[in-house]
Scaffold this motif. Structure first.
Motif, PDB file in Angstrom:
ATOM      1  N   ARG A  93     -71.961   6.818 -16.387  1.00 22.53           N
ATOM      2  CA  ARG A  93     -70.618   7.297 -16.701  1.00 22.53           C
ATOM      3  C   ARG A  93     -69.616   6.156 -16.588  1.00 22.53           C
ATOM      4  N   ILE A  94     -68.641   6.156 -17.483  1.00 21.91           N
ATOM      5  CA  ILE A  94     -67.561   5.167 -17.433  1.00 21.91           C
ATOM      6  C   ILE A  94     -66.244   5.889 -17.700  1.00 21.91           C
ATOM      7  N   ASN A  95     -65.136   5.239 -17.369  1.00 22.33           N
ATOM      8  CA  ASN A  95     -63.844   5.857 -17.664  1.00 22.33           C
ATOM      9  C   ASN A  95     -63.291   5.301 -18.984  1.00 22.33           C
ATOM     10  N   GLU A  96     -62.173   5.838 -19.426  1.00 20.01           N
ATOM     11  CA  GLU A  96     -61.612   5.434 -20.717  1.00 20.01           C
ATOM     12  C   GLU A  96     -61.224   3.963 -20.734  1.00 20.01           C
ATOM     13  N   GLU A  97     -60.662   3.479 -19.633  1.00 13.59           N
ATOM     14  CA  GLU A  97     -60.250   2.083 -19.559  1.00 13.59           C
ATOM     15  C   GLU A  97     -61.437   1.145 -19.734  1.00 13.59           C
ATOM     16  N   GLU A  98     -62.558   1.464 -19.074  1.00 14.20           N
ATOM     17  CA  GLU A  98     -63.748   0.631 -19.212  1.00 14.20           C
ATOM     18  C   GLU A  98     -64.326   0.724 -20.619  1.00 14.20           C
ATOM     19  N   ALA A  99     -64.274   1.913 -21.205  1.00 13.12           N
ATOM     20  CA  ALA A  99     -64.797   2.101 -22.561  1.00 13.12           C
ATOM     21  C   ALA A  99     -64.017   1.246 -23.567  1.00 13.12           C
ATOM     22  N   ILE A 100     -62.691   1.226 -23.433  1.00  9.63           N
ATOM     23  CA  ILE A 100     -61.870   0.409 -24.337  1.00  9.63           C
ATOM     24  C   ILE A 100     -62.164  -1.069 -24.120  1.00  9.63           C
ATOM     25  N   ARG A 101     -62.348  -1.459 -22.862  1.00 14.29           N
ATOM     26  CA  ARG A 101     -62.667  -2.854 -22.561  1.00 14.29           C
ATOM     27  C   ARG A 101     -64.007  -3.251 -23.180  1.00 14.29           C
ATOM     28  N   ILE A 102     -64.966  -2.334 -23.190  1.00 10.31           N
ATOM     29  CA  ILE A 102     -66.271  -2.602 -23.800  1.00 10.31           C
ATOM     30  C   ILE A 102     -66.119  -2.794 -25.305  1.00 10.31           C
ATOM     31  N   LEU A 103     -65.320  -1.955 -25.945  1.00 10.04           N
ATOM     32  CA  LEU A 103     -65.084  -2.086 -27.383  1.00 10.04           C
ATOM     33  C   LEU A 103     -64.497  -3.458 -27.702  1.00 10.04           C
ATOM     34  N   GLU A 104     -63.521  -3.874 -26.924  1.00 15.05           N
ATOM     35  CA  GLU A 104     -62.860  -5.153 -27.178  1.00 15.05           C
ATOM     36  C   GLU A 104     -63.772  -6.334 -26.865  1.00 15.05           C
ATOM     37  N   THR A 105     -64.555  -6.210 -25.786  1.00  8.83           N
ATOM     38  CA  THR A 105     -65.465  -7.290 -25.396  1.00  8.83           C
ATOM     39  C   THR A 105     -66.582  -7.471 -26.411  1.00  8.83           C
ATOM     40  N   LYS A 106     -67.139  -6.358 -26.862  1.00  8.71           N
ATOM     41  CA  LYS A 106     -68.212  -6.431 -27.856  1.00  8.71           C
ATOM     42  C   LYS A 106     -67.698  -7.032 -29.162  1.00  8.71           C
ATOM     43  N   ASN A 107     -66.496  -6.650 -29.562  1.00 13.93           N
ATOM     44  CA  ASN A 107     -65.912  -7.220 -30.772  1.00 13.93           C
ATOM     45  C   ASN A 107     -65.744  -8.727 -30.638  1.00 13.93           C
ATOM     46  N   ALA A 108     -65.297  -9.181 -29.462  1.00  7.84           N
ATOM     47  CA  ALA A 108     -65.100 -10.616 -29.234  1.00  7.84           C
ATOM     48  C   ALA A 108     -66.411 -11.382 -29.365  1.00  7.84           C
ATOM     49  N   LYS A 109     -67.529 -10.697 -29.096  1.00  6.60           N
ATOM     50  CA  LYS A 109     -68.844 -11.334 -29.187  1.00  6.60           C
ATOM     51  C   LYS A 109     -69.441 -11.243 -30.592  1.00  6.60           C
ATOM     52  N   GLY A 110     -68.745 -10.546 -31.483  1.00  9.04           N
ATOM     53  CA  GLY A 110     -69.236 -10.432 -32.853  1.00  9.04           C
ATOM     54  C   GLY A 110     -69.972  -9.141 -33.152  1.00  9.04           C
ATOM     55  N   HIS A 111     -69.898  -8.172 -32.253  1.00 10.58           N
ATOM     56  CA  HIS A 111     -70.547  -6.882 -32.503  1.00 10.58           C
ATOM     57  C   HIS A 111     -69.684  -6.039 -33.432  1.00 10.58           C
ATOM     58  N   VAL A 112     -70.321  -5.168 -34.192  1.00 10.24           N
ATOM     59  CA  VAL A 112     -69.599  -4.245 -35.067  1.00 10.24           C
ATOM     60  C   VAL A 112     -69.597  -2.849 -34.452  1.00 10.24           C
ATOM     61  N   HIS A 113     -68.570  -2.069 -34.770  1.00 14.56           N
ATOM     62  CA  HIS A 113     -68.491  -0.685 -34.302  1.00 14.56           C
ATOM     63  C   HIS A 113     -68.881   0.236 -35.449  1.00 14.56           C
ATOM     64  N   TYR A 114     -69.714   1.211 -35.148  1.00 13.13           N
ATOM     65  CA  TYR A 114     -69.917   2.261 -36.148  1.00 13.13           C
ATOM     66  C   TYR A 114     -70.057   3.594 -35.444  1.00 13.13           C
TER      67      TYR A 114
END
Length: 227
Positions: A93-114
């Motif tokens: 389980r994670i909270n919303e703040e951590e989830a948003i941080r994961i989205l931003e961190t993954k994007n910085a590494k070149g990951h795509v969201h789908y």
């Protein structure tokens, strides 16, 4: 009361993943899939606002580490409890703040969201995957143009007055849509999926996303139906 968000078209009947830029992924997370129905059995979460992070179900290699494979986010019941029950030891389980941080961190590494959805779920989506070629077979398959992904509906556009031809953005493109020619970055419209990963990697801000009318319409959270 918030309800499940649905697509306006029938893409869920054909495919189960649509690419979205980071900004829309964050907006989607905040509006994400909250069900009025309890999870079946004894729900692990029991919280309609529950968010779960779990490992990719389609890693490209058995050597993929847990930290690299931990790329999928699921929210709302009954999906959150299901994600935990189906991925014991590989979810948390994670909270919303951590989830948003994961989205931003993954994007910085070149990951795509789908966003991930299934026909068996009546076209409703319940997860955001944040994948790369090394951690997900969906993205790695034919540079993402296998039968599982729908383009984001955009195309990367280069400003020739700002581009200095450094090639840094090209290193992050997961679909092989960029090439350097005559000291300027070129975009291959047949390969660009409009994911937006390249746009924030340019130090000169020479890249932006524009609507690609040859691809299905972008997913805009504000325009999704509430049913």
């Amino acid at each position: 009361m918030k309800k499940r968000l649905n697509f306006e078209d029938d893409v869920a009947e054909k495919l189960h993943g649509k690419l979205i830029p980071t900004k829309e992924a964050i907006k989607l997370l905040k509006a994400m899939v909250i069900s009025d129905e309890p999870a079946p059995g004894n729900p692990v979460c029991g919280d309609r606002n529950c968010i779960v992070l779990f490992e990719s179900l389609c890693p490209t290699s058995e050597k993929t580490s847990s930290s690299m494979a931990e790329v999928c986010i699921c929210a709302g019941e009954p999906y959150a409890s299901r994600a935990i029950n189906d991925n014991l030891g590989k979810s948390r389980r994670i909270n919303e703040e951590e989830a948003i941080r994961i989205l931003e961190t993954k994007n910085a590494k070149g990951h795509v969201h789908y966003i991930y959805f299934k026909e068996c779920e009546s076209g409703k989506f319940y997860a955001i995957c944040n994948c790369c070629q090394d951690c997900c077979a969906t993205v790695g398959s034919e540079h993402g143009k296998g039968p599982k992904l729908i383009p984001a509906g955009y195309i990367a556009v280069v400003d020739p007055n700002k581009c200095i031809g450094c090639g840094q953005c090209m290193e992050y493109c997961p679909f092989g849509a960029m090439n350097l020619r005559d000291k300027r970055m070129r975009i291959n419209p047949r390969k660009c999926m409009g994911c937006g990963v390249c746009t924030n990697k340019c130090r000169k801000e020479a890249l932006r996303l524009a609507r690609n009318k040859k691809h299905p319409a972008p997913l805009l959270v504000d325009k999704l139906k509430n049913k």
